[in-house]
Design a protein around this motif. Structure first.
Motif, PDB file in Angstrom:
ATOM      1  N   ALA A 149     -57.118  20.184 -19.805  1.00  0.00           N
ATOM      2  CA  ALA A 149     -57.804  19.396 -19.126  1.00  0.00           C
ATOM      3  C   ALA A 149     -58.390  18.235 -19.830  1.00  0.00           C
ATOM      4  O   ALA A 149     -58.237  17.013 -19.529  1.00  0.00           O
ATOM      5  CB  ALA A 149     -58.864  19.819 -18.281  1.00  0.00           C
ATOM      6  N   ALA A 150     -59.111  18.596 -21.204  1.00  0.00           N
ATOM      7  CA  ALA A 150     -59.627  17.474 -22.108  1.00  0.00           C
ATOM      8  C   ALA A 150     -58.287  16.518 -22.460  1.00  0.00           C
ATOM      9  O   ALA A 150     -58.445  15.393 -22.718  1.00  0.00           O
ATOM     10  CB  ALA A 150     -60.219  18.329 -23.164  1.00  0.00           C
ATOM     11  N   ILE A 151     -57.231  17.287 -22.723  1.00  0.00           N
ATOM     12  CA  ILE A 151     -56.160  16.428 -23.464  1.00  0.00           C
ATOM     13  C   ILE A 151     -55.762  15.331 -22.514  1.00  0.00           C
ATOM     14  O   ILE A 151     -55.598  14.241 -22.920  1.00  0.00           O
ATOM     15  CB  ILE A 151     -54.954  17.126 -23.565  1.00  0.00           C
ATOM     16  N   PHE A 152     -55.744  15.515 -21.336  1.00  0.00           N
ATOM     17  CA  PHE A 152     -55.215  14.462 -20.223  1.00  0.00           C
ATOM     18  C   PHE A 152     -56.600  13.723 -19.685  1.00  0.00           C
ATOM     19  O   PHE A 152     -56.176  13.040 -18.635  1.00  0.00           O
ATOM     20  CB  PHE A 152     -54.591  15.188 -19.023  1.00  0.00           C
ATOM     21  N   GLY A 153     -57.697  13.951 -20.142  1.00  0.00           N
ATOM     22  CA  GLY A 153     -58.890  13.258 -19.736  1.00  0.00           C
ATOM     23  C   GLY A 153     -59.575  13.746 -18.471  1.00  0.00           C
ATOM     24  O   GLY A 153     -60.351  13.088 -17.789  1.00  0.00           O
ATOM     25  N   LEU A 154     -59.068  14.845 -17.873  1.00  0.00           N
ATOM     26  CA  LEU A 154     -59.617  15.528 -16.837  1.00  0.00           C
ATOM     27  C   LEU A 154     -61.299  15.972 -17.016  1.00  0.00           C
ATOM     28  O   LEU A 154     -62.026  16.217 -16.371  1.00  0.00           O
ATOM     29  CB  LEU A 154     -58.956  16.570 -16.208  1.00  0.00           C
ATOM     30  N   VAL A 155     -61.392  16.257 -18.478  1.00  0.00           N
ATOM     31  CA  VAL A 155     -62.686  16.731 -19.049  1.00  0.00           C
ATOM     32  C   VAL A 155     -63.190  15.808 -19.948  1.00  0.00           C
ATOM     33  O   VAL A 155     -62.208  15.540 -20.814  1.00  0.00           O
ATOM     34  CB  VAL A 155     -62.678  18.283 -19.311  1.00  0.00           C
ATOM     35  N   ALA A 168     -59.325  10.270 -24.536  1.00  0.00           N
ATOM     36  CA  ALA A 168     -58.253  11.358 -23.990  1.00  0.00           C
ATOM     37  C   ALA A 168     -57.425  11.322 -25.099  1.00  0.00           C
ATOM     38  O   ALA A 168     -56.680  10.255 -25.310  1.00  0.00           O
ATOM     39  CB  ALA A 168     -57.757  11.521 -22.731  1.00  0.00           C
ATOM     40  N   PRO A 169     -57.147  12.259 -25.920  1.00  0.00           N
ATOM     41  CA  PRO A 169     -56.224  12.244 -26.892  1.00  0.00           C
ATOM     42  C   PRO A 169     -54.564  12.203 -26.684  1.00  0.00           C
ATOM     43  O   PRO A 169     -53.737  11.741 -27.422  1.00  0.00           O
ATOM     44  CB  PRO A 169     -56.316  13.498 -27.808  1.00  0.00           C
ATOM     45  N   LEU A 170     -54.371  12.632 -25.243  1.00  0.00           N
ATOM     46  CA  LEU A 170     -52.925  12.898 -24.873  1.00  0.00           C
ATOM     47  C   LEU A 170     -52.042  13.651 -25.946  1.00  0.00           C
ATOM     48  O   LEU A 170     -52.430  14.669 -26.431  1.00  0.00           O
ATOM     49  CB  LEU A 170     -52.498  11.537 -24.676  1.00  0.00           C
ATOM     50  N   PHE A 171     -50.776  12.768 -26.446  1.00  0.00           N
ATOM     51  CA  PHE A 171     -50.150  13.425 -27.408  1.00  0.00           C
ATOM     52  C   PHE A 171     -50.172  12.651 -28.681  1.00  0.00           C
ATOM     53  O   PHE A 171     -49.175  12.589 -29.448  1.00  0.00           O
ATOM     54  CB  PHE A 171     -48.857  13.659 -26.760  1.00  0.00           C
ATOM     55  N   SER A 172     -51.237  12.027 -29.134  1.00  0.00           N
ATOM     56  CA  SER A 172     -51.277  10.930 -30.096  1.00  0.00           C
ATOM     57  C   SER A 172     -51.299  11.698 -31.634  1.00  0.00           C
ATOM     58  O   SER A 172     -50.599  11.288 -32.508  1.00  0.00           O
ATOM     59  CB  SER A 172     -52.631  10.343 -30.279  1.00  0.00           C
ATOM     60  N   ASN A 173     -51.887  13.122 -31.556  1.00  0.00           N
ATOM     61  CA  ASN A 173     -51.678  13.853 -32.740  1.00  0.00           C
ATOM     62  C   ASN A 173     -50.503  14.185 -33.419  1.00  0.00           C
ATOM     63  O   ASN A 173     -50.012  14.473 -34.357  1.00  0.00           O
ATOM     64  CB  ASN A 173     -52.582  14.880 -32.525  1.00  0.00           C
TER      65      ASN A 173
END
Length: 471
Positions: free
Chosen positions: A174-180, A187-192
């Motif tokens: 949820a944190a990856i997609f900004g839901l948390v 939100a990091p999405l897939f930047s890493n």
């Protein structure tokens, strides 16, 4: 069914299907995931870490299929030690049994100290040795009472770890997609995965270097085979456990590594003691460090519990096949090989002492053996299955008549053996792991030499291995 009726060596089939499943699942979800995953991501990068766990997961699947076939042909407590003795040779059975026993006993000793260190977070004024002693008494009591008591405890230990991983994947996803929220961070999405260095910042060399660490994290799945001799209806429960365990373990590990890699840049992950704590702290979970401290403590006790069980049963098996003193095959009225348990625990505590008194000699030897023991066992299992199946077909046996048959023979065992050899080869190639490799295999060679030149003189006194499934 009882085992060895009337001779004081009976073990009890007290483990149910849920015990067997959690034992094999909990055995591979431990400190290798909660603590070492940061090292793997730091060395191999986000894509490399996922690939390393996928490769290790494939190896687990191949080995478990081979072990499943053998465990129903010979559902004995000694598992691959007994299988190796019968289908490869007594020297191999002797060597893999003692190496594996030493490996687990050494690991058990280290878990006691690690658990005591974790307790200092909550009780800083209490000496570590007091907590270590308390955990020694606890795990000894759980293993000494009944097999069912051990299995039930391990069931709940494993349940806590599994729930922690599931919650982590859900919250982290949820944190990856900004839901948390992640504080003031976007939100990091897939930047890493597309950032500095990309998926494989150190190339495939980083993947191969971390493979032994990843394999070590998965080791413990083979305990399912050791438990076959004490499992109710093994012909039904073992195939069921094999079909579900690999998929679920891969699901837990790969998804957890994906979440960690997405939230923590790989250069930072390698510097963290526990990346799980960092993720929970970043998201703002209250008492994140305390929660993970409890989960890791549970993981340590679970590993100690499983390790004490596995090494005790291996010593019991060695005794039954004439490769250890006959006293270790005797069991208590509750069906527990108590002498094997006591000696295993004593060795565990002795190995713990060497980390202080003989850290540069004996301690290095013990941990070098531990580093290769699990992978050696994983190589012996498919080799035993290959020899068994070839002999079985030569004698006119039909695959359809096996209670469980590993598919795609001989591809499955040959591929598993080749993967183990490759991992050993790259371990010898890596300067950081080379010393442990040569010390570990030096001990393996010493076991073979001892068997051939000393123990083989007593070969005529070694009884044939009985099928413990016989009533």
């Amino acid at each position: 069914m009882s085992i060895g009726q009337g001779n004081g060596t009976q073990l009890q089939r007290a483990m149910k299907s849920r015990h067997l499943f959690m034992l094999s699942l909990g055995g591979v979800i431990g400190t290798g995931l909660f603590l070492s995953s940061g090292y793997t991501i730091g060395e191999a990068g986000p894509g490399g870490a996922i690939l390393a766990y996928l490769i290790a997961g494939l190896l687990v699947f191949l080995v478990m299929m081979c072990l499943g076939e053998l465990s129903l042909v010979m559902p004995v407590t000694g598992s691959f030690q007994a299988h190796a003795t019968k289908f490869i040779g007594p020297a191999t059975g002797f060597t893999v049994g003692w190496v594996y026993w030493m490996s687990w006993a050494t690991t058990v000793g280290s878990e006691f100290t690690a658990a005591g260190i974790l307790m200092q977070r909550w009780f800083p004024d209490t000496p570590i040795w007091i907590w270590s002693a308390l955990f020694v008494v606890l795990l000894f009591s759980l293993n000494a009472l009944t097999t069912k008591g051990f299995a039930e405890t391990e069931y709940w230990f494993a349940g806590i770890k599994v729930m922690a991983v599931i919650l982590f994947i859900m919250i982290g996803g949820a944190a990856i997609f900004g839901l948390v929220g992640m504080g003031d961070k976007p939100a990091p999405l897939f930047s890493n995965f597309a950032g500095d260095g990309g998926l494989f910042p150190n190339g495939f060399t980083g993947v191969f270097i971390t493979l032994m660490t990843v394999i070590y994290a998965f080791q413990g799945a083979e305990v399912m085979g050791i438990a076959a001799g004490e499992t109710e209806e093994p012909e039904k429960n073992i195939p069921r456990a094999i079909k579900t365990i690999v998929f679920r373990v891969l699901l837990f590990y790969v998804l957890a590594i994906f979440v960690l890699s997405a939230i923590i840049p790989y250069k930072e992950a390698g510097l963290l003691e526990s990346p799980f704590v960092t993720v929970f702290d970043t998201i703002g979970i209250p008492y994140a460090a305390d929660i993970m401290n409890f989960v890791i403590l549970t993981a340590l006790l679970s590993v100690g519990n499983s390790g004490l069980y596995a090494s005790t049963r291996i010593l019991y098996s060695l005794s039954q096949s004439g490769m250890a003193h006959s006293i270790f095959a005797k069991v208590s009225k509750r069906g527990v090989p108590l002498y094997s348990l006591i000696v295993t625990l004593a060795f565990a505590l002795l190995s713990l002492l060497t980390s202080v008194i003989a850290a540069e000699t004996v301690f290095i030897l013990l941990y070098s053996v531990s580093a290769i023991a699990g992978t050696l066992a994983w190589m012996i299992i498919p080799l035993s299955q290959f020899n068994f199946r070839r002999q079985y077909l030569k004698e006119g046996g039909k695959v359809a008549e096996l209670k469980y048959a590993a598919p795609l023979f001989p591809i499955v065992p040959i591929l598993a053996i080749a993967m183990c050899l490759f991992i050993f080869g790259f371990t010898a190639y890596d300067p950081a792991q080379r010393t442990s490799f040569f010390i570990g295999f030096g001990f393996v060679a010493a076991c073979y030499l001892y068997f051939h030149f000393i123990h083989s003189k007593k070969r005529e006194q070694i009884p044939p291995i009985a099928n413990e499934n016989a009533s």
